[in-house]
Design a protein around this motif. Structure first.
Motif, short mmCIF file in Angstrom:
data_model
loop_
_atom_site.label_atom_id
_atom_site.label_comp_id
_atom_site.label_asym_id
_atom_site.label_seq_id
_atom_site.Cartn_x
_atom_site.Cartn_y
_atom_site.Cartn_z
N PHE A 89 0.83 -1.20 0.00
CA PHE A 89 0.00 0.00 0.00
C PHE A 89 0.87 1.25 0.00
N SER A 90 1.92 1.25 0.79
CA SER A 90 2.83 2.39 0.87
C SER A 90 3.47 2.67 -0.49
N GLU A 91 3.87 1.62 -1.19
CA GLU A 91 4.45 1.79 -2.53
C GLU A 91 3.42 2.37 -3.49
N GLU A 92 2.18 1.90 -3.42
CA GLU A 92 1.11 2.43 -4.26
C GLU A 92 0.87 3.90 -3.95
N CYS A 93 0.92 4.26 -2.68
CA CYS A 93 0.73 5.66 -2.29
C CYS A 93 1.83 6.53 -2.87
N ALA A 94 3.06 6.08 -2.77
CA ALA A 94 4.18 6.87 -3.29
C ALA A 94 4.00 7.12 -4.78
N PHE A 95 3.61 6.09 -5.52
CA PHE A 95 3.38 6.24 -6.96
C PHE A 95 2.24 7.22 -7.22
N SER A 96 1.14 7.04 -6.48
CA SER A 96 -0.04 7.89 -6.67
C SER A 96 0.26 9.35 -6.34
N PHE A 97 0.99 9.58 -5.27
CA PHE A 97 1.33 10.95 -4.88
C PHE A 97 2.22 11.61 -5.93
N ASP A 98 3.16 10.84 -6.47
CA ASP A 98 4.00 11.38 -7.55
C ASP A 98 3.16 11.75 -8.76
N ALA A 99 2.19 10.90 -9.09
CA ALA A 99 1.32 11.17 -10.24
C ALA A 99 0.47 12.42 -9.99
N LEU A 100 -0.11 12.53 -8.79
CA LEU A 100 -0.92 13.71 -8.48
C LEU A 100 -0.08 14.99 -8.51
N ALA A 101 1.14 14.91 -8.02
CA ALA A 101 2.02 16.07 -8.02
C ALA A 101 2.37 16.48 -9.46
N ALA A 102 2.61 15.49 -10.32
CA ALA A 102 2.94 15.80 -11.72
C ALA A 102 1.76 16.45 -12.42
N VAL A 103 0.57 15.94 -12.20
CA VAL A 103 -0.62 16.51 -12.83
C VAL A 103 -0.88 17.92 -12.33
N SER A 104 -0.69 18.15 -11.05
CA SER A 104 -0.98 19.48 -10.51
C SER A 104 0.02 20.54 -11.02
N ARG A 105 1.19 20.11 -11.43
CA ARG A 105 2.17 21.06 -12.00
C ARG A 105 1.75 21.52 -13.40
N GLU A 106 0.95 20.70 -14.06
CA GLU A 106 0.49 21.02 -15.42
C GLU A 106 -1.01 21.25 -15.37
N SER A 107 -1.42 22.41 -14.89
CA SER A 107 -2.84 22.66 -14.65
C SER A 107 -3.70 22.52 -15.90
N GLU A 108 -3.11 22.73 -17.09
CA GLU A 108 -3.89 22.56 -18.32
C GLU A 108 -4.26 21.10 -18.57
N CYS A 109 -3.59 20.18 -17.88
CA CYS A 109 -3.89 18.75 -18.01
C CYS A 109 -5.08 18.32 -17.15
N ILE A 110 -5.51 19.18 -16.27
CA ILE A 110 -6.57 18.79 -15.34
C ILE A 110 -7.93 18.95 -16.04
N THR A 111 -8.41 17.82 -16.54
CA THR A 111 -9.71 17.75 -17.20
C THR A 111 -10.73 17.28 -16.17
N PRO A 112 -12.00 17.32 -16.51
CA PRO A 112 -13.00 16.77 -15.58
C PRO A 112 -12.72 15.29 -15.23
N HIS A 113 -12.21 14.53 -16.20
CA HIS A 113 -11.88 13.12 -15.92
C HIS A 113 -10.71 13.00 -14.96
N THR A 114 -9.72 13.86 -15.15
CA THR A 114 -8.56 13.86 -14.25
C THR A 114 -8.99 14.25 -12.84
N SER A 115 -9.82 15.25 -12.77
CA SER A 115 -10.31 15.70 -11.47
C SER A 115 -11.11 14.59 -10.78
N GLU A 116 -11.97 13.93 -11.52
CA GLU A 116 -12.76 12.83 -10.94
C GLU A 116 -11.84 11.68 -10.52
N GLY A 117 -10.83 11.39 -11.31
CA GLY A 117 -9.87 10.34 -10.94
C GLY A 117 -9.13 10.68 -9.66
#
Length: 93
Positions: free
Chosen positions: A32-60
């Motif tokens: 679970f901890s490994e999954e969290c680390a991956f997920s947090f990295d993904a969320l951080a990457a998406v938040s850096r590129e605000s134009e990538c945040i679509t309604p689907h991304t937001s819902e995900g």
């Protein structure tokens, strides 16, 4: 009588599955901890590129945060149950 041939006490019989449960919980939490680390990295990457945040991304992201919240609650409950079981065993001694 050698030590390995001694009959198991009731406490020892109860501790064995509890120890096994602890090992399993530890393994599950490590995954679970490994999954969290991956997920947090993904969320951080998406938040850096605000134009990538679509309604689907937001819902995900919302779904992932909801899932993480309830995973953490589940682990906390399992840990509390194990602590309670150990306390009961230790009070008998």
């Amino acid at each position: 009588m050698s030590e390995s041939n001694l009959p198991l006490t009731e406490d020892a019989v109860e501790r064995e599955p509890l120890s096994s449960d602890f090992v399993n919980l530890n393994d599950d939490f490590s995954k679970f901890s490994e999954e969290c680390a991956f997920s947090f990295d993904a969320l951080a990457a998406v938040s850096r590129e605000s134009e990538c945040i679509t309604p689907h991304t937001s819902e995900g992201s919302r779904h992932l945060c909801y899932w993480l919240k309830y995973q953490v609650i589940g682990y906390r409950e399992k840990i509390d149950e194990m602590q309670d079981s150990w306390r009961v065993l230790n009070r008998r001694q």
